[in-house]
Design a protein around this motif. Sequence first.
Motif, PDB file in Angstrom:
ATOM      1  N   SER A 718       0.811  -1.194   0.127  1.00 31.54           N
ATOM      2  CA  SER A 718       0.136  -0.085   0.071  1.00 31.54           C
ATOM      3  C   SER A 718       0.659   1.365   0.082  1.00 31.54           C
ATOM      4  CB  SER A 718      -0.981   0.117   1.238  1.00 31.54           C
ATOM      5  OG  SER A 718      -0.139  -0.008   2.467  1.00 31.54           O
ATOM      6  N   ASP A 719       1.922   1.317   0.708  1.00 33.58           N
ATOM      7  CA  ASP A 719       2.764   2.423   0.648  1.00 33.58           C
ATOM      8  C   ASP A 719       4.292   2.208  -0.061  1.00 33.58           C
ATOM      9  OD1 ASP A 719       4.119   0.883   2.847  1.00 33.58           O
ATOM     10  OD2 ASP A 719       3.219   2.392   4.273  1.00 33.58           O
ATOM     11  N   ASN A 735       2.589   0.615  -4.665  1.00 30.81           N
ATOM     12  CA  ASN A 735       1.413  -0.269  -4.992  1.00 30.81           C
ATOM     13  C   ASN A 735       1.453  -0.778  -6.191  1.00 30.81           C
ATOM     14  OD1 ASN A 735      -0.479  -1.978  -4.153  1.00 30.81           O
ATOM     15  ND2 ASN A 735      -2.133  -0.478  -3.583  1.00 30.81           N
TER      16      ASN A 735
END
Length: 908
Positions: A718-719, A735
């Motif tokens: 996600s990061d 991502n």
Amino acid sequence: MIAALIAPVLLVTVVQATSQDSADAAVSIPTGFTPVPIPTGQPEGNLTNFEFLPDDRVLTLGRDGQVTVVSNDAPPRTVTTIPNAAHTGDLGALGLTLAPDYATTGKLYVLYARDTADGRVLRVSRWTAEPAADPTSLTGEEVLLETPLLTSIYHGGGTVLVAPDGKLLVSIGDNAAPMTSANPEAMRAQNLDVPFGKVLRIDPATGAGVAGNPYFNAASPSSWRSKVYAYGLRNPFRMSVDPTNGRVIVGDVGWSSYEELNSLTAGANYGWPCYEGVAKQAKYSATAACGPIYTQSVTAPLYYYSRAGIQGSITGGTWYTGTSYPAAYQGAYFFSDYSQQKLWTMMIDAQGKVTRAPETSGFATGIGGPVAMKTGPNGDIYFADIISGNLIRLRYSAGNRAPIAQAATTVDPATLTVSFDASTSYDLDGDNLTYAWDFGDGSQGTGAVVTHTYAAAGKVTAKLTVTDSLGLTATKDIVVVPNNHPPDLTLNGPDKKYAVGDTVSLSASATDAEDGPLQVSWRTDLIHCAPDGGCHQHPGQTSTGATYSDLFDDHGDMTTMQVTAWATDSDGTVTQQVYKAEPDLRTLTVVAPVPVLINGDQRVSVKVTVGSHNELAPPAMSGTQVFTNWSDGGMRTRSLTMPASDVILTANYAKFVPGRYADYNGDGRTDLQVFQPGTTTWLDRNFHTLQHGAATDIQVPADINSDGRTDIVSWRPSDGVWRARGFAEAQWGANGDMPVPGDYSVDGRTDLAVWRPSTGDWLVRNVMTVRWGQKGDIPVPGDYNGDGKLETAVFRPSTGMWWIRGKSAIHWGEPGDIPVAGDFIGDKKTELAIWRPATGTWWINGRTAQRWGETGDIPLTGDFTGDGKTDLAIWRPSTATWWINGQPAVQWGTPTDKPIPRPLGSLK
């Protein structure tokens, strides 16, 4: 460099006051230049700084706080001794500069370490000299800056300097002890909220930070951050202002690799301790704290030189502004190295670029120990020689140079006979010398060594005249007292060798036939010698009293604590004895098939002091050899406290096996480990149970610190942040990327790397960006040609093709197969290998197909047996069982866990 040390444990010497200079007869300097010694009244090992006053006088500063005035018309005179100056290790009274209005106000600034009831502090204060032209006192101390010195007696303050804009610049070291291993305290140099490892810029009236500083906060002008001008320095000992453009050059003393000259720029980070010179500092680069620094911009040195195999301690210099030196030195920057007793010159243009590099072998050698360099009113270069206590002027006169006159005396008071010895006088041009003596009582003599008997007692001044073959002369006055008995000094000390932490306890007494009992003074010097031969001296603290006591320090390599006791009678005759507290040495040997660093240098065997801390750093990888373990266990990079016996350690290596990872205990085997998403727990069989990361993370075990053991690392899609347990976090990737960590740079450390399916780009942090592959491929990095380096490669499930960069495409597999690249044969190359979920069959190029596993299993990649080959291995989720070919089945984990050593193609 102090290479010739005193051989006996005790040595007695007797000297008349002003009878002999400590100049080195082995001076090498260009034709026409003469180093002229000027006595300062500072004892040997004490002179640290000086400033030129009006009326051709010089103010000098000593480590112990002694302030003297030197003039042409009178002997040096002590003005005062600054109270409570702490002069131990690198500390003492070191910084001295005059205020711009000194001529009318007598204001000056001193930087010094000070002993207080609560411990040592570093202080910058303003004083008033009265009268300004020829001071007899320093009064009215006003404290501008003060900070507690933390854990070390090293790398305290260096210079206080008036900048061109009238503000004060203050240089302060990192205050971290120089250890054989990376000292985490050195990271203070990167912390803007402490003063250490910085150059500060402050208001000369208040000591507060000033507007225009890069991190100034008007709401908190007295904060350290508001005072910081530049940072990332180790020991910025000396700095000075270029008179032509106002640029400030800082000499930063290095550690194990380089000495630096830095051009000072507001807000600049010079990289220490993560960089030394222009390279990553090898011992610190493995630390987590340096990770973020390597993503930032740092300022490279203006000039740097290697200290490999030699001692080094750079002294930032000054500019020649006169007209008498030859044209090659007009406007040149002179700087020096205290340890090497060497000077260099270089040319720097108005833009701050080096236009003429320093001399390869130096401008001058054997010139003493320069610890401060300044330009005199006549434009000539002067420097403080801490070894002799003299101020040295570099004078130039074309053609023949006058000789240097030196003399020593020995007195027999019973017969009023004095022996005079001028044999240490020398001529820089190599001319033959003649010697003439005026004994001060109407008698004369000739010869290098003469004896004269006086008819009456009392003080008399003799004169030596030395003449070279071309008629130039030099003179020296020698004050003698023929009837004076030298002090009788008795020094008592044990006949032993010392381990680190032992107490050196001595006692001494002194009497004099004329004066009776005398006070005994003490001075400690550390003689630091590297195993390859170079030595240098660290002048230490002084004290007085009948006894001496201090701890034997861990200063690295072979260090002798040299303690000098002396007594001086009323006529100035000195008797001294030297006690050498020698180290108790033992031999540390490392057996390894590859070069190993012992205390920062490649060595096989070295003698070190009992109780000393020693850093052992075998490379994680050398060619195709990979570190596996030490003969006694322990981390790859490790510290060893030397016992009272010789030590032999073996660093074991094995051939590099591509694809082997998840070896957390360094035994050369892949561990059985699972990750529990529900509890974010990593469970390693027989080793550890640790929480780390989040349920959605991808587990990417890696050797972050190159210690030969796998670290717990996760990557968050996600990061794009890599999170290594116990180390710093770093963002790399985005991502949608796939993590592909590996040692792409072949430095023994795993690089952060991702493959981007949308573009086919391989992004390896600080190493490379290359396009290889396309959407739908599975990245399979490996060493396919056996050269020890990872190649970028992809497996294309739609066609069963392997695309290896630099090689032709190869068909091996079919749609639905999972690539399991590894060295299954033991030929030190990555093989093309797939596992077919439909049948549980392993297809390895060059081997017969073999069934191992069944539908629903997860294939694994690793060397679980430690034989240097990738094993056929699967994890069965239904029973949480590990099936490794040739080994009994093992149950470890639960059906919902994720086995860690699984190939990328099995992640989804």
